[in-house]
Design a protein around this motif. Structure first.
Motif, PDB file in Angstrom:
ATOM      1  N   GLY A  51     -15.883  -9.016   6.575  1.00 59.11           N
ATOM      2  CA  GLY A  51     -14.549  -9.413   7.051  1.00 59.11           C
ATOM      3  C   GLY A  51     -13.536  -8.308   6.807  1.00 59.11           C
ATOM      4  N   ALA A  52     -13.628  -7.665   5.636  1.00 54.16           N
ATOM      5  CA  ALA A  52     -12.693  -6.583   5.296  1.00 54.16           C
ATOM      6  C   ALA A  52     -12.845  -5.419   6.286  1.00 54.16           C
ATOM      7  CB  ALA A  52     -12.943  -6.099   3.876  1.00 54.16           C
ATOM      8  N   PHE A  53     -14.110  -5.123   6.663  1.00 52.97           N
ATOM      9  CA  PHE A  53     -14.378  -4.053   7.634  1.00 52.97           C
ATOM     10  C   PHE A  53     -13.694  -4.349   8.962  1.00 52.97           C
ATOM     11  CE2 PHE A  53     -18.048  -1.848   5.594  1.00 52.97           C
ATOM     12  CZ  PHE A  53     -17.709  -0.571   5.979  1.00 52.97           C
ATOM     13  N   VAL A  54     -13.900  -5.584   9.419  1.00 56.80           N
ATOM     14  CA  VAL A  54     -13.350  -5.965  10.731  1.00 56.80           C
ATOM     15  C   VAL A  54     -11.826  -5.853  10.711  1.00 56.80           C
ATOM     16  CG1 VAL A  54     -13.049  -7.924  12.314  1.00 56.80           C
ATOM     17  CG2 VAL A  54     -15.301  -7.436  11.341  1.00 56.80           C
ATOM     18  N   VAL A  55     -11.217  -6.355   9.647  1.00 58.91           N
ATOM     19  CA  VAL A  55      -9.751  -6.330   9.556  1.00 58.91           C
ATOM     20  C   VAL A  55      -9.254  -4.886   9.479  1.00 58.91           C
ATOM     21  CG1 VAL A  55      -7.780  -6.944   8.088  1.00 58.91           C
ATOM     22  CG2 VAL A  55      -9.593  -8.612   8.506  1.00 58.91           C
ATOM     23  N   LEU A  56      -9.893  -4.072   8.625  1.00 59.70           N
ATOM     24  CA  LEU A  56      -9.434  -2.686   8.447  1.00 59.70           C
ATOM     25  C   LEU A  56      -9.574  -1.874   9.739  1.00 59.70           C
ATOM     26  CD1 LEU A  56     -10.819  -1.746   4.910  1.00 59.70           C
ATOM     27  CD2 LEU A  56      -8.421  -1.807   5.602  1.00 59.70           C
ATOM     28  N   ILE A  57     -10.750  -2.017  10.373  1.00 57.50           N
ATOM     29  CA  ILE A  57     -10.972  -1.247  11.606  1.00 57.50           C
ATOM     30  C   ILE A  57     -10.009  -1.711  12.703  1.00 57.50           C
ATOM     31  CG2 ILE A  57     -12.637  -0.742  13.455  1.00 57.50           C
ATOM     32  CD1 ILE A  57     -14.838  -0.883  11.298  1.00 57.50           C
ATOM     33  N   GLY A  58      -9.883  -3.071  12.798  1.00 60.00           N
ATOM     34  CA  GLY A  58      -9.016  -3.636  13.839  1.00 60.00           C
ATOM     35  C   GLY A  58      -7.572  -3.207  13.655  1.00 60.00           C
ATOM     36  N   VAL A  59      -7.060  -3.423  12.459  1.00 60.74           N
ATOM     37  CA  VAL A  59      -5.654  -3.091  12.192  1.00 60.74           C
ATOM     38  C   VAL A  59      -5.451  -1.574  12.277  1.00 60.74           C
ATOM     39  CG1 VAL A  59      -3.834  -3.149  10.436  1.00 60.74           C
ATOM     40  CG2 VAL A  59      -5.288  -5.157  10.798  1.00 60.74           C
ATOM     41  N   TYR A  71      -7.162   0.610  14.009  1.00 61.79           N
ATOM     42  CA  TYR A  71      -7.247   1.058  15.400  1.00 61.79           C
ATOM     43  C   TYR A  71      -5.930   0.779  16.122  1.00 61.79           C
ATOM     44  CZ  TYR A  71      -8.651   1.215  20.304  1.00 61.79           C
ATOM     45  OH  TYR A  71      -8.722   1.494  21.649  1.00 61.79           O
ATOM     46  N   LEU A  72      -5.394  -0.438  15.914  1.00 57.43           N
ATOM     47  CA  LEU A  72      -4.132  -0.799  16.561  1.00 57.43           C
ATOM     48  C   LEU A  72      -2.983   0.092  16.073  1.00 57.43           C
ATOM     49  CD1 LEU A  72      -4.432  -4.712  16.547  1.00 57.43           C
ATOM     50  CD2 LEU A  72      -4.648  -3.168  18.516  1.00 57.43           C
ATOM     51  N   ALA A  73      -3.099   0.517  14.797  1.00 54.43           N
ATOM     52  CA  ALA A  73      -2.047   1.370  14.227  1.00 54.43           C
ATOM     53  C   ALA A  73      -2.280   2.839  14.582  1.00 54.43           C
ATOM     54  CB  ALA A  73      -2.008   1.196  12.717  1.00 54.43           C
ATOM     55  N   GLY A  74      -3.368   3.130  15.271  1.00 56.89           N
ATOM     56  CA  GLY A  74      -3.668   4.496  15.672  1.00 56.89           C
ATOM     57  C   GLY A  74      -4.240   5.350  14.557  1.00 56.89           C
ATOM     58  N   LEU A  75      -4.741   4.676  13.491  1.00 60.93           N
ATOM     59  CA  LEU A  75      -5.290   5.416  12.350  1.00 60.93           C
ATOM     60  C   LEU A  75      -6.775   5.715  12.522  1.00 60.93           C
ATOM     61  CD1 LEU A  75      -3.772   3.724   9.170  1.00 60.93           C
ATOM     62  CD2 LEU A  75      -3.660   6.140   9.757  1.00 60.93           C
ATOM     63  N   PHE A  76      -7.541   4.692  12.974  1.00 62.14           N
ATOM     64  CA  PHE A  76      -9.005   4.812  13.026  1.00 62.14           C
ATOM     65  C   PHE A  76      -9.499   4.766  14.464  1.00 62.14           C
ATOM     66  CE2 PHE A  76      -8.574   2.040   9.032  1.00 62.14           C
ATOM     67  CZ  PHE A  76      -8.329   3.142   8.239  1.00 62.14           C
ATOM     68  N   SER A  77     -10.682   5.370  14.628  1.00 62.89           N
ATOM     69  CA  SER A  77     -11.364   5.226  15.921  1.00 62.89           C
ATOM     70  C   SER A  77     -12.340   4.055  15.810  1.00 62.89           C
ATOM     71  CB  SER A  77     -12.113   6.516  16.250  1.00 62.89           C
ATOM     72  OG  SER A  77     -13.018   6.819  15.206  1.00 62.89           O
ATOM     73  N   LEU A  78     -12.747   3.541  16.961  1.00 65.89           N
ATOM     74  CA  LEU A  78     -13.695   2.413  16.965  1.00 65.89           C
ATOM     75  C   LEU A  78     -15.128   2.942  16.841  1.00 65.89           C
ATOM     76  CD1 LEU A  78     -12.175   0.143  19.751  1.00 65.89           C
ATOM     77  CD2 LEU A  78     -12.148  -0.264  17.290  1.00 65.89           C
ATOM     78  N   PRO A  79     -16.053   2.126  16.302  1.00 65.64           N
ATOM     79  CA  PRO A  79     -17.439   2.598  16.150  1.00 65.64           C
ATOM     80  C   PRO A  79     -18.099   2.836  17.506  1.00 65.64           C
ATOM     81  CG  PRO A  79     -17.257   0.283  15.544  1.00 65.64           C
ATOM     82  CD  PRO A  79     -15.868   0.766  15.768  1.00 65.64           C
ATOM     83  N   HIS A  80     -18.898   3.899  17.551  1.00 64.49           N
ATOM     84  CA  HIS A  80     -19.609   4.233  18.783  1.00 64.49           C
ATOM     85  C   HIS A  80     -20.745   3.246  19.024  1.00 64.49           C
ATOM     86  CE1 HIS A  80     -21.633   6.454  21.864  1.00 64.49           C
ATOM     87  NE2 HIS A  80     -22.632   6.822  21.091  1.00 64.49           N
TER      88      HIS A  80
END
Lengths: 248, 453
Positions: free
Chosen positions: B314-322, B324-333
């Protein structure tokens, strides 16, 4: 522990095969059994010993909660957990969680199990609260109430059966009488009267060996039901003092 | 009083005298009447000594009582009446004995007062020391009755026990309805239970799920801060890793953007260490659950680890999602491949947790070293950097840990433009299999030393 499923309730026996075991009690390693072979017939037994402080460890092995160092404990039929121990009623879990756990393991209907316990215990308002906020007597009554939920072929009781004059005691004893018909019992209690009320034989643990004696009354006089050492702690509590070391 | 009344009274008296003489024919009529009227003293279950006292005084007043001999005859007649009543009514022996003792005590007190010159025939007279004399009799009787009732119950219980029948516990009327309802509930619980629900195999399978749900309930009961920390922990480590790169002016590591690179390493590692610590702790600390068959220490440890893995999923999903929306992370290939490698590392953490838990059973001081061991593992697990960043001569050291291979393979799946040349799935799975084998053996070795709490 090997459990052969008999399928027919009421048929229960415990076989101890080449059993050797030792346990740490009050920081000292004690031999419980040494290459013991023993066969326990169905019946209602009061567990007596010259060393009452070891009865808890002995029950752990008989009830299949702790495997011995060597040998096998083979049991036919379903065996209860040691009813009366505070064990499960501890920590942050709530009474509802514990009922759900027991119901799930034994395939019981949770709503009915919950209803039975809440109607039986005098303080059902505590069921939603974590165990660490419960008074000791509420925990004790809850533990005994839980013991009525599944039907077992062998009931193991570790502690004094409810005896104080109260609605809970009357209800619990009445329901337990119903549960016990045609079933077996191993009772480890400090109250001698309860041994006479519920047991027909003595199961004596003495000198790393078991014997069965039909003359329960004389055995009760010979073997102490309680010891000062037992009041000072149990084998389990002796080990649990190190829990504090698990902070990372 | 009319003449008819007088005649009726005379007839009644004649009848009573005749009946008294029939029973106590050897006594004079008046004494026979006293004896006959004393019989009901043991009939009603009355415990009061006042009843006996009143009867004795009334009898003394009606009959000649000047000499000791006169009074003795009256007392004897009362005692005879009581004995006759006991024969007829057959009350409980303890109650009969109470009445005898009450009479004897009253006679002793009346005679003592008479000899002292006290007028015992005045209305409402009570002998000196009456209460002190009779109270112990009643107390003793009540004590004997309690004991006798208990013995009676014990005998009945014993008979039921030997006949293997349910003994009927005495229940007040207002509780009978409750008991019937509870009995009905118990019958319905038994009836609804599957026929082979107590089969050991079925029970064991249900126990795994039951313990998992129980552990989730415990997680829910933890403080809100602890749950928030599942997000904060990885974020802090991610910040530390990223800071090193950003301060060096590096924004990309082998085609991986630093923020996402740090996030994948930090979150995976925080999950890894939490699974180790929580599962090893539960292996030993949740021994209370071992009272319930067929729960085992390894079952508790593994389920606790699984709960943590799911929490960190759950923490992964929230961190990646938030992020990505904040322009910090890329999505997994390749999201599924990423999840696969994270789960593989979670399994490795579970196995290490079981090994640590087993070691803690043997040596209670061991958990003190666990954080230090975990830090060493972190350095050699490609959390902060991947092996390809290192000179060739250092790579074998960095790739010694199978976890480094899994971490790099996970990043390879996450980033489209990164391919790990060093990571070997075979090396990782070989290491994982050995770790699982050691975990299985270690829990088997210490199982008999884990005592239910």
């Amino acid at each position: 522990m090997d459990r052969a499923f008999a399928g027919s309730p009421g048929l229960i026996m415990i076989d101890l095969l080449s059993l050797s075991d030792d346990v740490t009690v009050h920081g000292r390693s004690i031999h419980l059994f040494d290459n013991l072979d023993f066969h326990l017939e169905p019946g209602r037994y009061a567990l007596l010993s010259t060393t009452p402080e070891l009865r808890r460890s002995v029950l752990d092995v008989l009830a299949g909660l702790r495997p011995p160092r060597r040998g096998h404990v083979r049991c036919t039929g379903s065996v209860s957990w040691p009813i009366g121990r505070n064990g499960i009623a501890s920590g942050k879990a709530t009474g509802q969680d514990a009922i759900e756990l027991i119901s799930a393991i034994h395939g019981l209907e949770y709503p009915r199990a919950c209803e039975l316990v809440s109607l039986l215990v005098p303080r059902p308002d505590y069921l939603d609260e974590p165990f660490n906020t419960w008074p000791q007597y509420v925990k004790q009554e809850f533990n005994f109430a839980l013991g009525l939920l599944p039907q077992f072929d062998l009931y193991v009781i570790d502690g004094a059966i409810p005896f104080e004059e109260s609605r809970f005691t009357r209800m619990w004893q009445s329901l337990f009488e119903d549960r016990l018909v045609g079933k077996s019992l191993i009772l480890s209690t400090p109250r001698q009267k309860q041994m006479l009320d519920y047991c027909t034989k003595a199961l004596i643990y003495d000198g790393m060996d078991f014997t069965v004696d039909d003359d329960l009354e004389s055995c009760i006089e010979r073997y102490p039901a309680h010891s000062v050492r037992e009041e000072m702690g149990t084998s389990a509590s002796a080990g649990s003092s190190d829990d504090a070391e698990f902070f990372f | 009083m009319s003449n008819d009344d007088r005649i009726a009274k005379w007839r009644a008296r004649r009848e009573a005298e005749r009946a008294a003489k029939a029973t106590h024919g050897d006594l004079p009529t008046e004494l026979a009447l006293v004896a006959a009227t004393a019989e009901p003293l043991v009939s009603g279950g009355d415990l009061e000594s006042d009843t006996v006292l009143t009867f004795a005084l009334d009898s003394l007043r009606r009959l000649p009582h000047e000499t000791v001999g006169d009074r003795r005859q009256i007392y004897d007649a009362i005692a005879r009446g009581i004995e006759r009543g006991i024969e007829q009514i057959d009350p409980h022996p303890d109650y009969a004995e109470l009445r005898r003792r009450q009479l004897r005590t009253i006679i002793r007190l009346l005679e003592a007062d008479t000899r002292s010159g006290i007028d015992i025939y005045v209305a409402g007279f009570r002998p000196t020391g009456f209460t002190e004399g009779v109270t112990p009799l009643l107390t003793g009787y009540q004590r004997r009755k309690v004991r006798s009732d208990a013995e009676k119950i014990s005998r009945a219980r014993r008979e039921a026990l030997l006949a293997d029948e349910a003994y009927t516990i005495a229940i007040p009327e207002d509780e009978e309805g409750d008991l019937m309802h509870l009995r009905d509930l118990m019958v319905r619980i038994d009836a609804a239970r599957a026929p082979r629900s107590s089969h050991p195999m079925h029970m064991k399978m249900r126990a795994w799920i039951a313990v998992l749900r129980y552990q989730f309930a415990l997680l829910r009961a933890e403080s809100r801060l602890a749950i928030v920390w599942t997000m904060v922990g990885p974020a802090v480590l991610m910040g530390l890793i990223s800071a090193g790169y950003f301060l060096s002016g590096i924004s990309s590591v082998l085609n991986m953007d630093v923020a996402t690179f740090a996030m994948t390493g930090a979150t995976t590692w925080i999950m890894f260490r939490t699974v180790i610590f929580r599962s090893s702790m539960s292996f030993h600390a949740h021994r209370a659950l071992l009272n319930i068959h067929p729960i085992t220490p390894s079952m508790i440890g593994l389920m606790q680890g699984l709960v943590q893995m799911l929490a960190y999923a759950g923490a992964f999903v929230v961190l990646i999602g938030v992020g990505y929306l904040a322009g910090l992370f890329s999505l997994p290939h390749k999201p599924l491949a990423v999840a696969f490698w994270i789960v593989c590392m979670g399994i490795a953490a579970e196995a290490i947790g079981i090994i640590f838990g087993a070691l803690a059973v043997v040596w209670h001081y061991f958990p003190r070293f666990a954080p230090a061991i975990e830090r060493c593992m972190q350095i050699f697990s490609s959390v902060i950097l991947v092996s390809e960043q290192l000179p060739d001569s250092y790579r074998p050291i960095a790739l010694g840990s199978p976890l480094a291979h899994a971490m790099q393979l996970m990043r390879q799946a996450y980033f489209e433009n990164y391919t790990s040349d060093d990571a070997s799935p075979v090396y990782f799975f070989t290491g994982l299999a050995i770790t699982i084998l050691i975990a299985f053996m270690s829990q088997w070795i210490v199982r008999s030393r884990v005592v239910p709490a």
